[in-house]
Scaffold this motif. Structure first.
Motif, PDB file in Angstrom:
ATOM      1  N   GLY A   1      65.114  98.123 -79.027  1.00 55.70           N
ATOM      2  CA  GLY A   1      63.666  98.100 -79.227  1.00 55.70           C
ATOM      3  C   GLY A   1      63.141  96.675 -79.262  1.00 55.70           C
ATOM      4  O   GLY A   1      62.105  96.367 -78.659  1.00 55.70           O
ATOM      5  N   ILE A   2      63.866  95.807 -79.943  1.00 59.54           N
ATOM      6  CA  ILE A   2      63.447  94.400 -80.027  1.00 59.54           C
ATOM      7  C   ILE A   2      63.504  93.769 -78.640  1.00 59.54           C
ATOM      8  O   ILE A   2      62.562  93.092 -78.205  1.00 59.54           O
ATOM      9  CB  ILE A   2      64.338  93.633 -81.025  1.00 59.54           C
ATOM     10  CG1 ILE A   2      64.134  94.194 -82.438  1.00 59.54           C
ATOM     11  CG2 ILE A   2      64.054  92.133 -80.982  1.00 59.54           C
ATOM     12  CD1 ILE A   2      65.155  93.715 -83.456  1.00 59.54           C
TER      13      ILE A   2
ATOM     14  N   SER B   1      63.324  95.212 -75.740  1.00 57.78           N
ATOM     15  CA  SER B   1      62.259  95.758 -74.884  1.00 57.78           C
ATOM     16  C   SER B   1      60.916  95.129 -75.221  1.00 57.78           C
ATOM     17  O   SER B   1      60.130  94.823 -74.324  1.00 57.78           O
ATOM     18  CB  SER B   1      62.107  97.259 -75.067  1.00 57.78           C
ATOM     19  OG  SER B   1      63.322  97.880 -75.102  1.00 57.78           O
ATOM     20  N   ALA B   2      60.666  94.969 -76.514  1.00 59.19           N
ATOM     21  CA  ALA B   2      59.388  94.387 -76.939  1.00 59.19           C
ATOM     22  C   ALA B   2      59.267  92.947 -76.450  1.00 59.19           C
ATOM     23  O   ALA B   2      58.218  92.529 -75.954  1.00 59.19           O
ATOM     24  CB  ALA B   2      59.253  94.448 -78.454  1.00 59.19           C
ATOM     25  N   LEU B   3      60.362  92.196 -76.548  1.00 55.93           N
ATOM     26  CA  LEU B   3      60.323  90.796 -76.089  1.00 55.93           C
ATOM     27  C   LEU B   3      60.081  90.745 -74.585  1.00 55.93           C
ATOM     28  O   LEU B   3      59.285  89.949 -74.085  1.00 55.93           O
ATOM     29  CB  LEU B   3      61.639  90.082 -76.427  1.00 55.93           C
ATOM     30  CG  LEU B   3      61.921  89.832 -77.914  1.00 55.93           C
ATOM     31  CD1 LEU B   3      63.315  89.234 -78.089  1.00 55.93           C
ATOM     32  CD2 LEU B   3      60.872  88.913 -78.548  1.00 55.93           C
ATOM     33  N   LYS B   4      60.763  91.643 -73.874  1.00 58.35           N
ATOM     34  CA  LYS B   4      60.667  91.648 -72.413  1.00 58.35           C
ATOM     35  C   LYS B   4      59.248  91.981 -71.959  1.00 58.35           C
ATOM     36  O   LYS B   4      58.658  91.256 -71.151  1.00 58.35           O
ATOM     37  CB  LYS B   4      61.655  92.674 -71.863  1.00 58.35           C
ATOM     38  CG  LYS B   4      61.757  92.689 -70.355  1.00 58.35           C
ATOM     39  CD  LYS B   4      62.867  93.634 -69.913  1.00 58.35           C
ATOM     40  CE  LYS B   4      62.801  93.853 -68.406  1.00 58.35           C
ATOM     41  NZ  LYS B   4      63.449  95.108 -68.024  1.00 58.35           N
ATOM     42  N   ILE B   5      58.694  93.049 -72.501  1.00 58.85           N
ATOM     43  CA  ILE B   5      57.403  93.520 -72.013  1.00 58.85           C
ATOM     44  C   ILE B   5      56.269  92.587 -72.417  1.00 58.85           C
ATOM     45  O   ILE B   5      55.256  92.510 -71.736  1.00 58.85           O
ATOM     46  CB  ILE B   5      57.107  94.975 -72.497  1.00 58.85           C
ATOM     47  CG1 ILE B   5      55.941  95.597 -71.731  1.00 58.85           C
ATOM     48  CG2 ILE B   5      56.858  95.047 -73.973  1.00 58.85           C
ATOM     49  CD1 ILE B   5      56.256  95.947 -70.301  1.00 58.85           C
TER      50      ILE B   5
ATOM     51  N   ARG C   1      58.067  87.511 -73.898  1.00 58.22           N
ATOM     52  CA  ARG C   1      58.623  86.603 -74.913  1.00 58.22           C
ATOM     53  C   ARG C   1      60.148  86.516 -74.818  1.00 58.22           C
ATOM     54  O   ARG C   1      60.816  86.090 -75.770  1.00 58.22           O
ATOM     55  CB  ARG C   1      58.226  87.099 -76.312  1.00 58.22           C
ATOM     56  CG  ARG C   1      56.755  86.920 -76.629  1.00 58.22           C
ATOM     57  CD  ARG C   1      56.332  87.777 -77.843  1.00 58.22           C
ATOM     58  NE  ARG C   1      57.190  87.565 -78.992  1.00 58.22           N
ATOM     59  CZ  ARG C   1      57.313  88.426 -80.018  1.00 58.22           C
ATOM     60  NH1 ARG C   1      56.640  89.558 -80.010  1.00 58.22           N
ATOM     61  NH2 ARG C   1      58.114  88.155 -81.020  1.00 58.22           N
TER      62      ARG C   1
ATOM     63  N   VAL D   1      64.431 102.670 -81.713  1.00 63.37           N
ATOM     64  CA  VAL D   1      63.919 101.747 -80.696  1.00 63.37           C
ATOM     65  C   VAL D   1      62.463 101.390 -81.007  1.00 63.37           C
ATOM     66  O   VAL D   1      62.085 100.218 -81.000  1.00 63.37           O
ATOM     67  CB  VAL D   1      64.053 102.354 -79.276  1.00 63.37           C
ATOM     68  CG1 VAL D   1      63.182 101.598 -78.274  1.00 63.37           C
ATOM     69  CG2 VAL D   1      65.507 102.322 -78.820  1.00 63.37           C
TER      70      VAL D   1
ATOM     71  N   THR E   1      58.819  93.939 -83.798  1.00 68.06           N
ATOM     72  CA  THR E   1      58.728  92.740 -82.962  1.00 68.06           C
ATOM     73  C   THR E   1      57.282  92.515 -82.520  1.00 68.06           C
ATOM     74  O   THR E   1      56.978  91.592 -81.773  1.00 68.06           O
ATOM     75  CB  THR E   1      59.705  92.875 -81.765  1.00 68.06           C
ATOM     76  OG1 THR E   1      60.973  93.294 -82.276  1.00 68.06           O
ATOM     77  CG2 THR E   1      59.912  91.564 -81.030  1.00 68.06           C
TER      78      THR E   1
END
Ligand SMILES: Cc1ncc(C[n+]2csc(CCOP(=O)(O)OP(=O)(O)O)c2C)c(N)n1
Ligand SMILES: [Mg+2]
Lengths: 306, 391
Positions: free
Chosen positions: A71-72, A74-78, A81, B65, B72
């Motif tokens: 999840g982290i 994916s969040a950074l990617k999208i 960051r 997730v 984040t």
């Protein structure tokens, strides 16, 4: 040097788990986000209102570190960051090999950009030394005790690095705090790959292994030198290369020319004491020696030095 | 342009989610939620939504997730039903304690065993104590509206709780209805981008999910209780704000249907309320003073609203599609507790039925109203096939 994992944590004296945690965190540096599974690491590092973490850190549950890490990532990617931080999951052997195996497998299969580090102290230490899938053959724990019928855990250790490698991930390695340079290299190397990476680090536990706290590093070395914990890496992609490249090449990073007999390793640990105390123990020690011999053949270690 | 279309409920929900621009979606298929995950996958596959769709191997991981992603700093979505919701229940408690504003769609379905894929409310009701806000839709339009409202409620700085939007399996999720789909501009002007104050970043290295002993744990839980109670005001404001933006007023925490002068009021949740409203109209035509109180927001539980709405009625009949085995009606107990020690004490009867998708014809509610008018009934199962029950 200022550690990114601060002193003042509540790990036991001689803890062979906090040692590699510090090694890993210091090697990676400040630009990473850490996820801890429930277990000793989380408990000795985050007792409110204090925290040993000088880096961003999250703990959710016992079995979901890999999924939280996904999840982290994916969040950074999208959110553009990705360069801000590496994503690193930390779990015990229980949180990896047993209850966390499903989430780990999901993360590996999806190819998420996460380094998963398993701190393998070979039992559920946080809850008081119960057997895990990663507990080695014949080790006594509170749920695999030595008794009239049992001689410790009567099953062999689960080979998680092989399970991970079967997912064809870019990088898999085993490490030991007894070989700091090797451990450091592996962490650095792992981070050069995009995708899932797995490092499993032997983490001696004086309380659980009933060993001398002053001997943790020595024991971590002996495990390798007797052939029970071979140190290797499996590289499926060459550095900075994306795409898939078959089953990966295994390379032994710490070569052992003259192996120590397993007895030398076993006798330092109370969890194997019953093997020396009981007459049936002798044959079991011989079986453990056979496991080491098989490893030696597989990983190209030398003969047992007489 | 705003458009009214005939769509399946799941499609309406997927469109709502898309319009809210979540950045990370993770979900695992389970009947009857599947159409939502499939639609969202297609939306992401077609590049209609700039999001990561994480193909998890379980609902536990789906929730984990979105937990990691939300921590984040991005907006997230997941959705499930029944066994899936139960599997992720552990994570739900965790999300709530960490006060992460994730939105979860629950397509309500019975819980095994026996295995049953049809609608009742057991799944989400089982999650009632986790520390989540629960909204319950009556139809596809409301399911869509509630999804949009849910993000604004969850992300409000005075709230910061996960929100579950409930919609009845099949009856809402698989039925085609006329639904007004708002435009992206409308949703954007209602729902600002998610900007959390704290999130995981090396620029401000914080620890999330600490280990808290007896010196600290209880107050964290107490603050949760006090804050979720206060969130009622925010929910009301957001509902009003929504009405201004979209021209649809979904009402208060409860919907009062002809309750003002009513002598007998049925309390229920979800799509069955449509049929009960029809019955209310029929009975009103016959001169009977009957009404319906529909619980729209089940958590936080609207105690004061229920009291104010029903303090002058004679009889209340709580109808619910869930059961606490070993106790009986769950919603009924909560409704009863609303009146405990209060000046006005309506008679409260409670009925349990429609479990595992059993049909609930209008006449059934006619009987419930009649029974509740005559006497106080406790935990009565309705539409029972007595031939299946042997002594
Ligand atoms: C779902 C769930 N089951 C059981 C536990 C109890 N529990 C917490 S930590 C732990 C063992 C941890 O063992 P391991 O992962 O090997 O980490 P260690 O403490 O040995 O470092 C257990 C069984 C839990 N927290 N959650
Ligand atoms: Mg362990």
């Amino acid at each position: 040097m200022k550690h990114l994992f601060a002193s003042g944590h509540t790990a036991c004296v001689g803890c062979g788990e906090v040692l590699p945690v510090i090694m890993v965190v210091d090697t990676i540096g400040p630009n990473a986000i850490y996820v801890s599974a429930t277990g000793c690491i989380e408990v000795f590092s985050s007792r409110y209102p204090e925290s040993a973490w000088e880096v961003p850190w999250i703990h959710s549950l016992f079995e979901n570190a890999a999924a939280v890490a996904s999840g982290i990532a994916s969040a950074l990617k999208i959110s553009g960051r990705k360069n801000e931080a590496k994503v690193v999951a930390l779990a015990g052997d229980g949180g990896t090999a047993d209850i966390g195996l499903q989430a780990l497998s999901g993360m590996l299969e999806r190819g998420d950009d996460v380094l998963f580090v398993c701190f393998d102290n070979e039992a559920y230490m946080n809850t008081g030394i119960q057997r895990s899938g990663s507990t080695p053959f014949a080790a006594a724990t509170t749920t695999s005790p030595a008794g009239k019928l049992w001689l410790g855990k009567m099953q062999r250790k689960k080979n998680v690095p092989a399970i991970v490698a079967a997912h064809n991930v870019p990088y898999v390695a085993t490490a030991s705090p007894g070989y700091y340079a090797d451990l450091k290299n592996k962490v650095k190397k792992a981070l050069t790959f995009e995708g899932p990476k797995y490092i499993q680090i032997l983490s001696p536990c004086p309380l659980g292994w009933r060993s001398d706290p002053a001997m943790s590093v020595e024991i971590a070395k002996l495990a390798v030198q007797c052939g029970l914990y071979p140190l290797y890496e499996i590289v499926t992609r060459s550095e900075n290369q994306s795409g898939f490249r078959g089953n990966g090449e295994l390379r032994v990073t710490i070569k052992v020319e003259k192996r120590k007999p397993v007895e030398e390793y076993l006798k330092l640990q109370g969890r194997f004491r019953h093997l020396f105390d009981k007459p049936e123990g002798k044959a079991v020690i011989q079986e453990i020696q056979t496991i080491a011999d098989e490893n030696a053949e597989k990983y190209g270690y030398g003969e047992v030095a007489k | 342009m705003k458009k009214t279309v005939i769509v399946e409920g799941s499609k309406a929900v997927s469109e709502a989610v898309k319009l809210c621009r979540p950045k990370v979606i993770a979900a695992y298929p389970i009947t009857p939620q599947t159409h939502i995950v499939e639609n969202l996958s297609q939306i992401v596959a077609d590049g209609e939504l700039d999001a990561e769709f994480v193909h998890v191997e379980s609902e536990h991981s789906a929730a984990s997730v979105v937990l990691g992603a939300s921590a984040t700093g991005v907006r997230t979505y997941t959705s499930s039903s029944s066994q899936g919701l139960l599997l992720l229940l552990e994570v739900l408690y965790n999300l709530a304690g960490m006060r992460l504003p994730v939105v979860i769609g629950c397509v309500n379905r019975a819980v095994s065993s026996p295995l049953n894929i049809w609608n009742d409310h057991q799944d989400a009701i089982t999650a009632r104590d986790a520390g989540i806000i629960q909204l319950w839709a009556e139809d596809a339009q409301e399911a869509l509206d509630m999804h949009i409202q849910a993000y604004k409620i969850a992300e409000n700085k005075e709230v910061l709780f996960p929100v579950i939007v409930n919609l009845d399996g099949y009856i809402i999720s698989h039925t085609f209805e006329a639904v007004e789909i708002p435009t992206q501009e409308e949703v954007d002007s209602f729902l600002p981008p998610y900007q959390p104050e704290v999130y995981l970043t090396p620029k401000n290295p914080l620890s999330f999910g600490a280990f808290a002993d007896w010196n600290y744990y209880q107050e964290v839980r107490q603050i949760m209780q006090e804050t979720i109670e206060k969130s009622k005001e925010v929910i009301l404001e957001i509902t009003k704000d929504f009405a201004q933006h979209f021209g649809r007023d979904n009402g208060s925490l409860v919907e009062k249907y002809k309750t003002d002068d009513a002598e007998t009021v049925v309390i229920a949740m979800g799509s069955i309320c449509g049929i009960i409203k029809e019955l209310v109209d029929e009975l009103r035509n016959q001169g009977k003073k009957v009404g319906l109180l529909r619980i729209r927001v089940y958590r936080p539980f609207p105690k004061e609203e229920i009291y104010q709405a029903l303090k002058n009625v004679k009889n209340i009949a709580v109808f619910e599609r869930c059961l606490s085995v070993g106790s009986g009606g769950i919603v009924a107990n909560e409704v009863k507790s609303v009146f405990y020690g209060k000046e006005k004490q309506p008679r409260i009867s409670n009925f349990i039925g429609g479990l595992g998708g059993r049909d609930l014809p209008k006449d059934l509610f006619r009987g419930i109203v009649e029974r509740a008018e005559k006497e106080v009934i406790e935990n009565e199962f309705v539409a029972v096939r007595t031939e299946l029950i042997k002594d």
